[in-house]
Motif scaffolding. Structure first.
Motif, PDB file in Angstrom:
ATOM      1  N   GLU A  14       4.317  -1.622  -7.222  1.00 42.53           N
ATOM      2  CA  GLU A  14       3.006  -1.420  -7.829  1.00 42.53           C
ATOM      3  C   GLU A  14       2.974  -2.049  -9.218  1.00 42.53           C
ATOM      4  OE1 GLU A  14       1.630   2.562  -7.961  1.00 42.53           O
ATOM      5  OE2 GLU A  14       1.685   2.861  -5.785  1.00 42.53           O
ATOM      6  N   ALA A  15       4.000  -1.744 -10.027  1.00 39.27           N
ATOM      7  CA  ALA A  15       4.059  -2.295 -11.384  1.00 39.27           C
ATOM      8  C   ALA A  15       4.197  -3.814 -11.352  1.00 39.27           C
ATOM      9  CB  ALA A  15       5.221  -1.664 -12.159  1.00 39.27           C
ATOM     10  N   ALA A  16       5.038  -4.329 -10.451  1.00 41.61           N
ATOM     11  CA  ALA A  16       5.251  -5.776 -10.365  1.00 41.61           C
ATOM     12  C   ALA A  16       3.968  -6.494  -9.970  1.00 41.61           C
ATOM     13  CB  ALA A  16       6.365  -6.079  -9.363  1.00 41.61           C
ATOM     14  N   LEU A  17       3.199  -5.922  -9.050  1.00 37.79           N
ATOM     15  CA  LEU A  17       1.944  -6.546  -8.641  1.00 37.79           C
ATOM     16  C   LEU A  17       0.940  -6.576  -9.785  1.00 37.79           C
ATOM     17  CD1 LEU A  17       1.495  -5.048  -5.070  1.00 37.79           C
ATOM     18  CD2 LEU A  17       2.003  -7.415  -5.640  1.00 37.79           C
ATOM     19  N   VAL A  18       0.863  -5.461 -10.526  1.00 36.13           N
ATOM     20  CA  VAL A  18      -0.071  -5.400 -11.649  1.00 36.13           C
ATOM     21  C   VAL A  18       0.299  -6.444 -12.704  1.00 36.13           C
ATOM     22  CG1 VAL A  18      -0.836  -3.977 -13.580  1.00 36.13           C
ATOM     23  CG2 VAL A  18      -0.731  -2.998 -11.299  1.00 36.13           C
ATOM     24  N   VAL A  19       1.583  -6.492 -13.074  1.00 38.20           N
ATOM     25  CA  VAL A  19       2.026  -7.471 -14.072  1.00 38.20           C
ATOM     26  C   VAL A  19       1.817  -8.894 -13.558  1.00 38.20           C
ATOM     27  CG1 VAL A  19       4.021  -8.338 -15.357  1.00 38.20           C
ATOM     28  CG2 VAL A  19       3.673  -5.880 -15.116  1.00 38.20           C
ATOM     29  N   GLY A  20       2.085  -9.117 -12.270  1.00 37.39           N
ATOM     30  CA  GLY A  20       1.879 -10.444 -11.695  1.00 37.39           C
ATOM     31  C   GLY A  20       0.420 -10.881 -11.754  1.00 37.39           C
ATOM     32  N   TRP A 165       8.112 -11.209  -7.286  1.00 31.71           N
ATOM     33  CA  TRP A 165       8.278 -12.611  -7.673  1.00 31.71           C
ATOM     34  C   TRP A 165       7.967 -13.537  -6.497  1.00 31.71           C
ATOM     35  CZ3 TRP A 165      11.547 -16.708  -6.284  1.00 31.71           C
ATOM     36  CH2 TRP A 165      11.564 -17.780  -7.175  1.00 31.71           C
ATOM     37  N   LEU A 166       8.451 -13.166  -5.315  1.00 32.92           N
ATOM     38  CA  LEU A 166       8.193 -13.988  -4.130  1.00 32.92           C
ATOM     39  C   LEU A 166       6.706 -14.015  -3.784  1.00 32.92           C
ATOM     40  CD1 LEU A 166      11.189 -12.907  -1.859  1.00 32.92           C
ATOM     41  CD2 LEU A 166      10.901 -15.103  -3.015  1.00 32.92           C
ATOM     42  N   LEU A 167       6.035 -12.871  -3.938  1.00 32.02           N
ATOM     43  CA  LEU A 167       4.596 -12.827  -3.670  1.00 32.02           C
ATOM     44  C   LEU A 167       3.828 -13.682  -4.671  1.00 32.02           C
ATOM     45  CD1 LEU A 167       4.193  -9.021  -2.874  1.00 32.02           C
ATOM     46  CD2 LEU A 167       3.827 -10.889  -1.267  1.00 32.02           C
ATOM     47  N   ALA A 168       4.222 -13.598  -5.945  1.00 35.93           N
ATOM     48  CA  ALA A 168       3.534 -14.370  -6.979  1.00 35.93           C
ATOM     49  C   ALA A 168       3.713 -15.868  -6.762  1.00 35.93           C
ATOM     50  CB  ALA A 168       4.050 -13.967  -8.358  1.00 35.93           C
ATOM     51  N   ARG A 169       4.886 -16.249  -6.251  1.00 37.16           N
ATOM     52  CA  ARG A 169       5.157 -17.663  -6.004  1.00 37.16           C
ATOM     53  C   ARG A 169       4.567 -18.162  -4.690  1.00 37.16           C
ATOM     54  NH1 ARG A 169       6.984 -20.693 -10.331  1.00 37.16           N
ATOM     55  NH2 ARG A 169       8.270 -19.369 -11.655  1.00 37.16           N
ATOM     56  N   GLY A 170       3.998 -17.275  -3.910  1.00 37.12           N
ATOM     57  CA  GLY A 170       3.461 -17.672  -2.621  1.00 37.12           C
ATOM     58  C   GLY A 170       4.515 -17.940  -1.572  1.00 37.12           C
ATOM     59  N   LEU A 176      -0.272  -5.949   1.992  1.00 35.74           N
ATOM     60  CA  LEU A 176      -0.102  -4.868   1.019  1.00 35.74           C
ATOM     61  C   LEU A 176      -0.822  -3.598   1.459  1.00 35.74           C
ATOM     62  CD1 LEU A 176      -0.461  -6.882  -2.299  1.00 35.74           C
ATOM     63  CD2 LEU A 176       1.630  -6.060  -1.208  1.00 35.74           C
ATOM     64  N   ARG A 177      -1.937  -3.748   2.166  1.00 34.00           N
ATOM     65  CA  ARG A 177      -2.643  -2.550   2.632  1.00 34.00           C
ATOM     66  C   ARG A 177      -1.760  -1.743   3.566  1.00 34.00           C
ATOM     67  NH1 ARG A 177      -5.100  -0.724   6.951  1.00 34.00           N
ATOM     68  NH2 ARG A 177      -4.553  -2.632   8.082  1.00 34.00           N
TER      69      ARG A 177
END
Length: 320
Positions: A14-20, A165-170, A176-177
């Protein structure tokens, strides 16, 4: 390790997604110059969580047994309340989280203040950090295995950072739902176990009636606190310590997964059951209500044989 790994993974992601989301948006609008402010807010939030954990761990040593149990039980109940709120908040706000965060960044950038971005980074991570700290502390108290519990949480956090990190990089696609729905359901079971242990602590502290107080029914034969239906509501609901020793691996697994303890009072069992039934029922109803509809199957089209032409299969995608 299983329960704390789940907590670390869920809260960390949750935190990583928000920061990303925040980093990606600042990069997109060409304001990478304020990223250090964002990271300083994230660092302050992580530091606050560590300070709270240290105070809870080392500050309790100078207290009496009753005070320790009272604080432990109260914090367990508080942790359950925070987890419950966060589960429903993510279930409701997750669909508009990205838009909401970007709006907060726009307002902070328009104001031009140093602390605006710092505050966004701090608040975005502090919620998960404090919640995780309280949950982990409560579970360490109940399990009595601090190294294993903390290792599980650390592995969960590391996994969450890697996934983020992997999600942010695609490089990774994740529904996620579905992820937050299943982990939310599992967290409800874990939170019910933390609530049951919190009730146990409050009973030992004398804040709640139970087997440790004068109201506890006594077995006329053995003179011990009664067990079973005759002990309702302030005695022991069951005692399986002879079959499942409290310190055994099986007991640890059951406590980590479903909140089961070999010996539980009636108030613990009632609290666990009511929490799962009420919170779990509401969560399931909301999840089913917001489930995306399945795509309708393409209608079958009979082949046309008019004028001797070949069949021309037409799918719904090909229709105008």
């Amino acid at each position: 390790m299983l329960a704390t790994f789940l907590i670390g993974l869920r809260e960390g992601l949750e935190a990583a997604l928000v920061v990303g989301i925040l980093i990606a948006y600042l990069t997109r609008v060409g304001r990478r110059d304020v990223l250090p402010r964002l990271w300083s807010g994230v660092g302050l939030a992580a530091g606050l969580a560590l300070v709270i954990g240290a105070v809870l761990t080392f500050g309790a040593y100078s207290l009496t047994f009753e005070a320790q149990e009272l604080i432990g039980g109260g914090l367990s109940v508080l942790a359950v309340a925070m987890v419950t709120w966060m589960i429903f908040w993510m279930q409701k706000a997750g669909r508009t989280l990205k838009k909401s965060l970007e709006g907060e960044v726009d307002r902070a950038l328009a104001a031009g203040t140093l602390w605006g971005i710092v505050l966004i980074g701090f608040v975005s991570v502090a919620r998960e950090g404090i919640e995780t700290t309280l949950l982990l502390w409560s579970m360490v108290q109940s399990f009595g295995d601090a190294p294993g519990a903390l290792l599980g949480a650390l592995l969960g956090l590391v996994t969450a950072v890697a996934l983020g990190w992997l999600l942010a990089r695609g490089m990774l696609r994740l529904d996620l739902r579905v992820f937050f729905t299943w982990t939310g359901a599992l967290l409800i079971i874990v939170a019910a176990g933390v609530l049951a242990y919190g009730i146990h602590d409050l009973q030992e502290a004398g804040a709640l009636p139970g087997p440790f107080a004068s109201l506890a029914p006594v077995d006329p034969v053995t003179g011990a606190v009664a067990i079973g239906i005759g002990a309702f509501p302030f005695g022991w609901a069951f005692d399986l310590s002879a079959s499942i020793p409290p310190g055994s691996p099986l007991a640890a697994i059951l406590q980590a997964t479903v909140g089961f303890m070999p010996q539980m009072s009636w108030l613990q069992v009632i609290g666990w059951a009511l929490y799962v039934a009420i919170v779990g029922g509401i969560f399931a109803a909301k999840a089913l209500r917001h489930r995306p509809p399945r795509p309708a199957p393409a209608p079958a089209v009979s082949p046309s044989t008019d004028h001797g032409t070949s069949p021309s299969p037409i799918t719904s995608q090909g229709a105008p």
